[in-house]
Write a protein that holds these residues in place. Structure first.
Motif, PDB file in Angstrom:
ATOM      1  N   GLY A  58      -4.999   0.136  44.699  1.00 10.62           N
ATOM      2  CA  GLY A  58      -5.438  -1.164  45.180  1.00 10.62           C
ATOM      3  C   GLY A  58      -4.656  -2.300  44.565  1.00 10.62           C
ATOM      4  O   GLY A  58      -4.136  -2.194  43.450  1.00 10.62           O
TER       5      GLY A  58
ATOM      6  N   LEU B 118      -4.928   0.226  39.578  1.00 10.78           N
ATOM      7  CA  LEU B 118      -5.258  -1.030  40.249  1.00 10.78           C
ATOM      8  C   LEU B 118      -4.400  -2.128  39.629  1.00 10.78           C
ATOM      9  O   LEU B 118      -4.335  -2.249  38.400  1.00 10.78           O
TER      10      LEU B 118
ATOM     11  N   LYS C  17     -14.334  -6.245  42.486  1.00 10.54           N
ATOM     12  CA  LYS C  17     -14.906  -5.498  43.611  1.00 10.54           C
ATOM     13  C   LYS C  17     -14.120  -4.212  43.873  1.00 10.54           C
ATOM     14  O   LYS C  17     -14.697  -3.145  44.095  1.00 10.54           O
ATOM     15  N   LEU C  18     -12.787  -4.325  43.842  1.00 14.43           N
ATOM     16  CA  LEU C  18     -11.964  -3.140  44.091  1.00 14.43           C
ATOM     17  C   LEU C  18     -12.146  -2.095  42.993  1.00 14.43           C
ATOM     18  O   LEU C  18     -12.210  -0.892  43.271  1.00 14.43           O
ATOM     19  N   ALA C  19     -12.236  -2.545  41.757  1.00 14.67           N
ATOM     20  CA  ALA C  19     -12.389  -1.603  40.646  1.00 14.67           C
ATOM     21  C   ALA C  19     -13.700  -0.840  40.750  1.00 14.67           C
ATOM     22  O   ALA C  19     -13.754   0.371  40.499  1.00 14.67           O
TER      23      ALA C  19
ATOM     24  N   SER D  54     -15.224  -0.134  43.439  1.00 11.33           N
ATOM     25  CA  SER D  54     -15.148   0.756  44.599  1.00 11.33           C
ATOM     26  C   SER D  54     -14.174   1.908  44.384  1.00 11.33           C
ATOM     27  O   SER D  54     -14.470   3.057  44.709  1.00 11.33           O
ATOM     28  N   LEU D  55     -13.004   1.616  43.801  1.00 11.05           N
ATOM     29  CA  LEU D  55     -11.927   2.610  43.701  1.00 11.05           C
ATOM     30  C   LEU D  55     -11.992   3.454  42.432  1.00 11.05           C
ATOM     31  O   LEU D  55     -11.389   4.522  42.373  1.00 11.05           O
TER      32      LEU D  55
ATOM     33  N   ARG E  47      -5.307   7.020  39.475  1.00 12.08           N
ATOM     34  CA  ARG E  47      -5.283   5.792  40.272  1.00 12.08           C
ATOM     35  C   ARG E  47      -4.998   4.561  39.416  1.00 12.08           C
ATOM     36  O   ARG E  47      -5.509   4.441  38.304  1.00 12.08           O
TER      37      ARG E  47
ATOM     38  N   GLU F 224     -11.696 -10.391  43.338  1.00 12.44           N
ATOM     39  CA  GLU F 224     -11.288  -9.297  44.223  1.00 12.44           C
ATOM     40  C   GLU F 224     -11.020  -8.034  43.410  1.00 12.44           C
ATOM     41  O   GLU F 224     -11.377  -6.922  43.824  1.00 12.44           O
ATOM     42  N   ALA F 225     -10.412  -8.192  42.246  1.00  7.26           N
ATOM     43  CA  ALA F 225     -10.123  -7.038  41.391  1.00  7.26           C
ATOM     44  C   ALA F 225     -11.403  -6.355  40.937  1.00  7.26           C
ATOM     45  O   ALA F 225     -11.480  -5.116  40.888  1.00  7.26           O
TER      46      ALA F 225
ATOM     47  N   ALA G 295      -3.687  -6.260  39.513  1.00  5.80           N
ATOM     48  CA  ALA G 295      -4.239  -7.580  39.829  1.00  5.80           C
ATOM     49  C   ALA G 295      -3.284  -8.656  39.324  1.00  5.80           C
ATOM     50  O   ALA G 295      -3.008  -8.737  38.121  1.00  5.80           O
TER      51      ALA G 295
ATOM     52  N   ALA H 233      -4.953  -6.661  44.022  1.00  7.41           N
ATOM     53  CA  ALA H 233      -5.872  -7.804  44.078  1.00  7.41           C
ATOM     54  C   ALA H 233      -5.132  -9.061  43.651  1.00  7.41           C
ATOM     55  O   ALA H 233      -4.271  -9.022  42.768  1.00  7.41           O
TER      56      ALA H 233
END
Length: 518
Positions: free
Chosen positions: A36, A9, A46-48, A50-51, A7, A43-44, A11, A38
């Motif tokens: 994801g 992410l 929070k996504l990190a 979670s993901l 995965r 926001e990044a 940003a 961001a």
């Protein structure tokens, strides 16, 4: 479940860059998926969390939280993630900070896509190697793997307060550390994961302590505690993230201090438990050590503003639900704004606020000891700050309803019973005694309340609830009669059909047939 792709992410505050890199990778990089996107550091982050991305690509200059601050926050939570900076600034200071954080690659805009693909190919080989080192933990017979009954008995006796003849067994100098493991991962998977991750560091011994809690004892030969502490912390974080990303369950580790004698293990376990009790488990990072938790407890103690609590009491007394909700939000925001994370202190403040609202006086809201005990229990067992907020708000709304005369104790009991029945409807052995035990009240008292409020006995109420739910299932799904009967707690489909027809004057097979035709 074994992940097929790694995965990523991304940003960046420029949408064209975020989307452009994502589209390019989707087309040219089959081993990675963009999980994801961001537009800022907050926001990044929070996504990190979670993901759990394997690779993070981030800009530096972003609003709300810049890329370097984001990476510094996430690097200790995702120690295995490969970090890439994609920036329009060729500044030595940025590059120096990035290297200190652990950034592996620093790319300049406009992006050299050929170089990015080469970097990702290198990362893939590293990630493949890490994955092979842990190997699959699900679907493998691990029941008795890597067990040491002799040490399990020795350490277990020490940690449970017993004395043990340890000196003849362990004589060479060593450091010991107790780590408490909390979560829903199976015991044999935790044991195997710890062994594969830390076999070189010092083979851990896992001991079951209580429901959902295990103690892992690490023994490091010689005086290696200081140099190995960081490896232990990052390794446990990595293992917890791996368990979660592979769908094996949630796991948190709480690390006690190192001791120089095996007899000091109870001290290390006490410290690990202090770390576990410091915060709300679901809000805590994967690995928490005792020293970090103590640092939070040494801060100056602040108490919630008196004004908020007074206005909350007024809102309850005047039955103003809108005002009450706003003050509860203010109270919760105050803890966040002041960086207060001590769960025991926060729980105490919420309990105190709840009791102050009911303080003796002409306008006090009267509740029973049972209702007060339920509130206390729900506050003490909340596993996250969000859940605690929900518990407190529910209690405030309940008090307002009681003040308005909309809620009686009987109605509260009835609602609780109805929820419990729905959760246990498939259990054919479920009885009034089971409900009473879950509500911490006597069966006779529950039986009396039921008769007074519903005019039915508990058995009549349970039968009606089961059959009405069966009717709903048969009319809205394609379940067979026998399947619906089993889901509502009937072992014998023929007896179920007889009861169903007696109540609704139609056979369950007719309802099922009509549902299929429609």
């Amino acid at each position: 479940m074994w992940k097929l792709m790694y995965r990523i992410l991304i940003a960046d505050d420029e949408k064209s860059i975020r989307d452009g890199v994502a589209r390019y990778l989707a087309k040219h990089c089959a081993d990675f998926e963009v999980a994801g996107l961001a537009e800022n550091g907050e926001e990044a982050l929070k996504l990190a969390q979670s993901l759990l991305p394997d690779v993070i690509i981030t800009d530096i200059t972003m609003p709300r939280m810049n890329g370097l601050d984001f990476l510094e926050n996430i690097s200790c939570l995702l120690p295995d993630a490969r970090l890439i900076v994609l920036s329009g600034y060729d500044r030595f200071e940025y590059a120096r900070q990035a290297l200190r954080i652990g950034v592996r690659e620093y790319l300049l805009k406009p992006l050299d896509t050929t170089k990015l693909l080469a970097i990702l190919e290198k990362f893939k080989k590293e990630l493949d190697q890490s994955r092979r080192a842990l190997g699959p933990l699900a679907g493998v017979d691990l029941k008795d793997s890597h067990r040491n009954p002799r040490l399990e008995q020795l350490y277990g006796k020490l940690l449970n307060g017993g004395n043990s003849e340890t000196e003849p067994m362990i004589q060479e100098p060593a450091s010991y550390c107790c780590v408490l493991c909390s979560g829903d991962v199976k015991e044999e998977i935790i044991r195997e994961g710890l062994y594969r991750k830390f076999a070189r560091l010092g083979e851990p011994v896992l001991i079951r302590m209580e429901a959902g809690i295990y103690a892992a004892v690490f023994r490091l030969p010689g005086e290696r505690a200081s140099e190995e502490f960081l490896k232990l912390n990052l390794g446990l974080t990595s293992l917890a993230n791996y368990m979660r990303s592979e769908g094996l369950g949630e796991l948190h580790f709480f690390i006690g201090g190192f001791v120089t004698s095996v007899k000091g293990l109870p001290i290390s376990m006490y410290q690990a438990r202090q770390a576990m009790e410091y915060g709300f488990i679901e809000d805590m990072p994967p690995a928490v050590n005792y020293e970090d938790s103590q640092a939070g407890r040494m801060a100056v103690c602040l108490y919630p503003p008196e004004e908020i609590q007074k206005e909350l009491a007024l809102a309850v007394n005047y039955g103003n639900e809108t005002m009450a909700r706003a003050r509860v939000c203010d109270l919760c925001s105050w803890f966040d704004e002041n960086g207060i994370r001590d769960a025991a202190f926060i729980r105490m403040c919420f309990l105190t606020a709840g009791h102050r609202i009911q303080s003796p006086g002409r306008d006090a809201v009267r509740i029973s000891y049972l209702e007060a005990e339920r509130f206390r229990r729900d506050v003490l067992t909340a596993r996250s700050f969000l859940r605690l907020k929900e518990v407190f708000l529910d209690f405030i709304i309940f008090l307002i309803g009681r003040k308005r005369g909309e809620i009686t104790e009987k109605q509260v009991i009835s609602e609780k019973v109805d929820r419990i029945l729905r959760e246990n409807m498939a259990n054919p052995e479920f009885s009034l005694d089971d409900v009473a035990g879950l509500l911490f009240i006597s069966p006779n008292y529950l039986r009396q309340l039921f008769k007074q409020e519903t005019g039915m006995t508990f058995v009549e109420y349970l039968t009606r609830a089961r059959l009405e739910h069966a009717k709903f299932l048969l009319s809205s799904t394609d379940l067979k009669v026998s399947e619906a009967a089993e889901l509502v707690g009937y072992k014998d489909p023929r007896y179920f059909s007889s009861c169903f027809k007696k109540m609704f004057h139609i056979s369950p097979s007719d309802i099922s047939a009509n549902s299929t035709l429609s």
